[in-house]
Design a protein around this motif. Structure first.
Motif, PDB file in Angstrom:
ATOM      1  N   LEU A 116      23.077  57.133 -61.853  1.00 20.28           N
ATOM      2  CA  LEU A 116      22.765  55.619 -61.317  1.00 20.28           C
ATOM      3  C   LEU A 116      23.577  54.760 -61.667  1.00 20.28           C
ATOM      4  O   LEU A 116      24.142  54.467 -62.745  1.00 20.28           O
ATOM      5  N   PRO A 117      23.839  53.652 -60.699  1.00 20.10           N
ATOM      6  CA  PRO A 117      24.995  52.881 -60.922  1.00 20.10           C
ATOM      7  C   PRO A 117      24.426  51.805 -62.001  1.00 20.10           C
ATOM      8  O   PRO A 117      23.243  51.483 -62.013  1.00 20.10           O
ATOM      9  N   VAL A 118      25.623  51.034 -62.396  1.00 14.47           N
ATOM     10  CA  VAL A 118      25.025  49.543 -63.295  1.00 14.47           C
ATOM     11  C   VAL A 118      26.102  48.440 -62.336  1.00 14.47           C
ATOM     12  O   VAL A 118      27.141  48.834 -61.821  1.00 14.47           O
ATOM     13  N   GLY A 122      26.709  45.473 -66.590  1.00 22.22           N
ATOM     14  CA  GLY A 122      26.305  46.609 -67.450  1.00 22.22           C
ATOM     15  C   GLY A 122      24.938  46.890 -67.285  1.00 22.22           C
ATOM     16  O   GLY A 122      24.558  47.480 -68.664  1.00 22.22           O
ATOM     17  N   ILE A 123      24.219  46.640 -66.866  1.00 20.59           N
ATOM     18  CA  ILE A 123      22.672  46.904 -66.823  1.00 20.59           C
ATOM     19  C   ILE A 123      22.004  47.610 -65.558  1.00 20.59           C
ATOM     20  O   ILE A 123      22.399  47.110 -64.385  1.00 20.59           O
ATOM     21  N   VAL A 124      21.332  48.642 -65.901  1.00 20.04           N
ATOM     22  CA  VAL A 124      20.773  49.519 -64.610  1.00 20.04           C
ATOM     23  C   VAL A 124      19.827  48.525 -63.926  1.00 20.04           C
ATOM     24  O   VAL A 124      18.867  48.005 -64.782  1.00 20.04           O
ATOM     25  N   ASP A 125      19.789  48.273 -62.631  1.00 20.33           N
ATOM     26  CA  ASP A 125      18.765  47.668 -61.915  1.00 20.33           C
ATOM     27  C   ASP A 125      17.453  48.395 -62.021  1.00 20.33           C
ATOM     28  O   ASP A 125      17.401  49.592 -61.672  1.00 20.33           O
ATOM     29  N   PRO A 126      16.239  47.884 -62.513  1.00 20.40           N
ATOM     30  CA  PRO A 126      15.034  48.631 -62.760  1.00 20.40           C
ATOM     31  C   PRO A 126      14.412  49.358 -61.508  1.00 20.40           C
ATOM     32  O   PRO A 126      13.260  50.062 -61.366  1.00 20.40           O
ATOM     33  N   GLN A 127      14.987  48.516 -60.298  1.00 23.16           N
ATOM     34  CA  GLN A 127      14.386  49.094 -59.035  1.00 23.16           C
ATOM     35  C   GLN A 127      15.641  50.120 -58.278  1.00 23.16           C
ATOM     36  O   GLN A 127      15.284  50.040 -56.948  1.00 23.16           O
ATOM     37  N   VAL A 128      16.538  50.605 -59.106  1.00 16.56           N
ATOM     38  CA  VAL A 128      17.454  51.349 -58.607  1.00 16.56           C
ATOM     39  C   VAL A 128      16.639  52.492 -57.866  1.00 16.56           C
ATOM     40  O   VAL A 128      15.796  53.111 -58.546  1.00 16.56           O
ATOM     41  N   PRO A 129      17.177  53.011 -56.630  1.00 18.62           N
ATOM     42  CA  PRO A 129      16.448  54.217 -55.937  1.00 18.62           C
ATOM     43  C   PRO A 129      16.535  55.474 -56.997  1.00 18.62           C
ATOM     44  O   PRO A 129      17.533  55.947 -57.342  1.00 18.62           O
ATOM     45  N   ASN A 144      26.514  51.915 -76.381  1.00 18.59           N
ATOM     46  CA  ASN A 144      27.173  51.805 -77.619  1.00 18.59           C
ATOM     47  C   ASN A 144      28.528  51.272 -77.413  1.00 18.59           C
ATOM     48  O   ASN A 144      29.041  50.867 -78.371  1.00 18.59           O
ATOM     49  N   GLU A 145      28.983  50.879 -76.303  1.00 20.39           N
ATOM     50  CA  GLU A 145      30.342  50.397 -75.974  1.00 20.39           C
ATOM     51  C   GLU A 145      30.205  48.968 -75.905  1.00 20.39           C
ATOM     52  O   GLU A 145      31.180  48.144 -76.343  1.00 20.39           O
ATOM     53  N   ILE A 146      29.321  48.585 -75.008  1.00 26.00           N
ATOM     54  CA  ILE A 146      29.339  46.893 -74.636  1.00 26.00           C
ATOM     55  C   ILE A 146      27.987  46.480 -74.899  1.00 26.00           C
ATOM     56  O   ILE A 146      27.641  45.204 -74.862  1.00 26.00           O
ATOM     57  N   GLY A 147      27.005  46.990 -75.619  1.00 27.41           N
ATOM     58  CA  GLY A 147      25.943  46.259 -76.005  1.00 27.41           C
ATOM     59  C   GLY A 147      24.895  46.145 -75.088  1.00 27.41           C
ATOM     60  O   GLY A 147      23.862  45.492 -75.713  1.00 27.41           O
ATOM     61  N   THR A 148      24.923  46.362 -73.817  1.00 24.76           N
ATOM     62  CA  THR A 148      23.761  45.764 -72.956  1.00 24.76           C
ATOM     63  C   THR A 148      22.490  46.678 -73.306  1.00 24.76           C
ATOM     64  O   THR A 148      22.620  47.678 -73.376  1.00 24.76           O
ATOM     65  N   ILE A 149      21.460  45.781 -72.904  1.00 19.64           N
ATOM     66  CA  ILE A 149      20.081  46.291 -73.370  1.00 19.64           C
ATOM     67  C   ILE A 149      19.678  46.767 -71.848  1.00 19.64           C
ATOM     68  O   ILE A 149      19.564  45.859 -70.840  1.00 19.64           O
ATOM     69  N   GLN A 150      19.145  47.977 -71.835  1.00 21.98           N
ATOM     70  CA  GLN A 150      18.670  48.356 -70.397  1.00 21.98           C
ATOM     71  C   GLN A 150      17.169  48.193 -70.236  1.00 21.98           C
ATOM     72  O   GLN A 150      16.472  48.062 -71.263  1.00 21.98           O
ATOM     73  N   PRO A 151      16.697  47.885 -69.084  1.00 22.63           N
ATOM     74  CA  PRO A 151      15.165  47.760 -68.678  1.00 22.63           C
ATOM     75  C   PRO A 151      14.547  49.021 -68.992  1.00 22.63           C
ATOM     76  O   PRO A 151      13.728  49.795 -67.850  1.00 22.63           O
ATOM     77  N   VAL A 152      14.429  49.658 -70.108  1.00 19.85           N
ATOM     78  CA  VAL A 152      13.955  50.863 -70.321  1.00 19.85           C
ATOM     79  C   VAL A 152      12.188  51.051 -70.082  1.00 19.85           C
ATOM     80  O   VAL A 152      11.906  51.872 -69.590  1.00 19.85           O
ATOM     81  N   ALA A 153      11.506  49.946 -70.243  1.00 17.94           N
ATOM     82  CA  ALA A 153      10.115  49.884 -70.079  1.00 17.94           C
ATOM     83  C   ALA A 153       9.711  50.261 -68.633  1.00 17.94           C
ATOM     84  O   ALA A 153       9.147  50.927 -68.164  1.00 17.94           O
ATOM     85  N   GLU A 154      10.649  49.474 -67.647  1.00 16.30           N
ATOM     86  CA  GLU A 154      10.297  49.448 -66.014  1.00 16.30           C
ATOM     87  C   GLU A 154      10.822  51.036 -65.720  1.00 16.30           C
ATOM     88  O   GLU A 154      10.104  51.450 -64.878  1.00 16.30           O
ATOM     89  N   LEU A 155      11.809  51.510 -66.419  1.00 17.70           N
ATOM     90  CA  LEU A 155      12.294  52.685 -65.857  1.00 17.70           C
ATOM     91  C   LEU A 155      11.550  53.744 -66.360  1.00 17.70           C
ATOM     92  O   LEU A 155      11.111  54.994 -65.706  1.00 17.70           O
ATOM     93  N   TYR A 156      10.995  53.664 -67.614  1.00 15.28           N
ATOM     94  CA  TYR A 156      10.173  54.699 -67.862  1.00 15.28           C
ATOM     95  C   TYR A 156       8.798  54.852 -67.203  1.00 15.28           C
ATOM     96  O   TYR A 156       8.474  55.841 -66.692  1.00 15.28           O
ATOM     97  N   ALA A 157       8.165  53.599 -66.676  1.00 19.20           N
ATOM     98  CA  ALA A 157       7.140  53.635 -66.011  1.00 19.20           C
ATOM     99  C   ALA A 157       7.419  54.281 -64.574  1.00 19.20           C
ATOM    100  O   ALA A 157       6.560  54.783 -63.967  1.00 19.20           O
TER     101      ALA A 157
END
Length: 361
Positions: A116-118, A122-129, A144-157
Motif C-alpha cells: 500500500l503506498p504512502v 509518509g502516511i497511509v491514506d486510511p481509505q486506500v483501496p 522507525n525511520e521518519i516517525g510518522t504515525i499511521q491511521p491504525v484505528a481506521e485501517l484496523y476497522a
C-alpha cells in the motif's frame, strides 16, 4: 559522547538494571532458577515472569494475552507465519514503509502481497483501496525511520470489515504512546528503556496461531524455549515505568522537538511535521555527504536510517516511498532523542552537525 539514536535502541533505565540483577544471582542467590521447573527456585522465577507479563500486558488494549519472544522480529514472524492467512496463502497487504521484518516476511508468505503506498508526508491514506481476498493487513503504528504515525484505528476497522486479521508493529510506539487496537501486536523491550533480546507478541482473545518452532511447548505452546527471568523482569519494569512516565516523557520530548526545529531550521524535514512521534527527527540537506558528516562528528551517535539496514549501503526504502530520489535519501540523517536526552546535549550536537555540514559547502 552524545547519544541521539533512540530509534535504534534506548538507554537501559537504571530501575530496569536493578531489577534484572536480582534475577542474575548465582549460587547462594535466588535468580538462577528455571521458570519452567516445579521446585522452589523454579516457582520463584516463574512468579517473576508472570508479574512481568502482567506489567507488559498493561501496555496493550484489554482482552488479549502476552507471548514472550526474543524481540519484535520473532514476534512478527510468529504472527505472520503462524496465523491462518499466512499458512493458507490468503492475500496479504502491508504499507510501503513497514520495517523489513514485516516487509520481507510478507514477501515470503505463499499468498499475493500488496504494498500500500504512502504520500509524501509518509502516511497511509486510511481509505486506500484494499485488495480482494485479503487475509492479513499489517501496518505499523509509528515508522522507525521518519516517525510518522499511521491511521491504525481506521485501517484496523477496515480490516475487520474485510474479514482480515490486522497486525500492528508497535515497536516505536509502545511505552511512548497508547498502543493501537489490533488483532496482533509486536513490541521490543529495548525501544522503551528495557533490555535487548526480549520482546512480546500480543494476541487478541480468540486469535489463534500455530507455533513456528517445536520444542518444550513453553509460552502457551506457541514459543518453545526457556525464558530468562532477568530479561522478562527487566522488560516488565521498563513497561511499568513507561506507563507511569508517559505524559512526563512526552512533554520532555515535545520540548526537545521544538528546540531541535529551531536549531536545524536550515534543514528539510522528512515526513509529516504534525502526525508523528516527536522523538524522531529525520532531516536532509541537499548535497550532504552523510559518511563524511559522521566522520567529522564522530563524538555523536546518530543514524542515516534504520540500524537494521545500516550495512546495506542502499538508499532508504522508506525515504524512497515518500518520493525522495536516491541523492536526497543519501543526504538524510535521523536524530532520535528521549527520556535521558538533555537540552544541552541537543544544542551541542546541533552545533557540531551544523558546523560540519557547513564545511561541506
Amino acid at each position: 559522547m552524545i547519544y541521539l539514536d533512540y530509534q535504534a535502541t534506548t538507554p537501559l533505565a537504571p530501575e530496569v538494571r536493578e531489577e534484572m540483577l536480582r534475577w542474575l544471582d548465582g549460587p547462594g542467590g535466588r535468580g538462577y532458577g528455571n521458570p519452567h521447573s516445579i521446585h522452589r527456585l523454579g516457582r520463584q522465577a516463574d512468579a517473576a515472569v508472570e508479574v512481568a507479563r502482567d506489567r507488559i500486558a498493561a501496555l496493550f488494549p484489554p482482552g488479549g494475552r502476552v507471548i514472550f519472544t526474543s524481540g519484535a522480529t520473532e514476534a512478527i514472524n510468529l504472527a505472520m507465519r503462524g496465523c491462518e492467512p499466512g499458512r493458507e496463502g490468503a492475500g496479504v497487504a502491508i504499507s510501503a514503509i513497514e520495517h523489513s521484518a514485516v516487509f520481507e516476511t510478507a514477501q515470503a508468505l505463499p499468498g499475493d502481497c500488496t504494498v500500500l503506498p504512502v504520500g509524501p508526508a509518509g502516511i497511509v491514506d486510511p481509505q486506500v483501496p484494499l485488495p480482494d481476498g485479503l487475509g492479513l493487513l499489517a501496518v505499523m503504528q509509528v515508522n522507525n525511520e521518519i516517525g510518522t504515525i499511521q491511521p491504525v484505528a481506521e485501517l484496523y476497522a477496515r480490516a475487520r470489515q474485510a474479514g482480515a486479521l490486522f497486525l500492528c508493529d508497535a515497536v516505536q510506539a509502545a511505552g511512548k504512546l497508547p498502543v493501537a487496537e489490533a488483532d496482533m501486536i509486536a513490541i521490543s523491550a529495548h525501544k522503551f528503556h528495557g533490555p535487548k533480546g526480549i520482546g512480546a507478541l500480543w494476541l487478541r482473545d480468540g486469535v489463534d496461531i500455530r507455533p513456528q518452532a517445536t520444542g518444550g511447548g513453553q509460552e502457551h505452546g506457541l514459543r518453545s524455549g526457556t525464558l530468562s527471568p532477568a530479561l522478562c523482569a527487566g522488560m516488565g519494569v521498563a513497561a511499568q515505568i513507561a506507563l507511569q512516565r508517559m505524559e512526563q516523557d512526552a512533554a520532555h520530548v515535545a520540548a526537545l522537538w521544538d528546540r531541535a526545529r529551531e536549531l536545524f531550521a536550515d534543514w528539510q524535514l522528512n515526513g509529516n511535521a504534525q502526525q508523528r512521534y516527536r522523538g524522531n527527527l529525520n532531516l536532509r540537506r541537499d548535497g550532504l555527504d552523510v559518511a563524511r558528516l559522521m566522520s567529522d562528528a564522530r563524538q555523536l551517535c546518530f543514524s542515516a536510517g534504520s540500524a537494521c539496514a545500516s550495512q546495506s549501503n542502499r538508499p532508504s526504502r522508506i525515504l524512497g516511498a515518500i518520493g525522495l530520489v536516491a541523492e536526497q535519501a543519501r543526504a538524510s540523517i535521523r536524530l532520535g532523542f528521549g527520556r535521558y536526552t538533555t537540552a544541552a546535549e541537543l544544542e551541542a550536537a546541533a552545533d557540531l552537525l551544523n558546523s560540519a555540514a557547513s564545511q561541506q559547502g
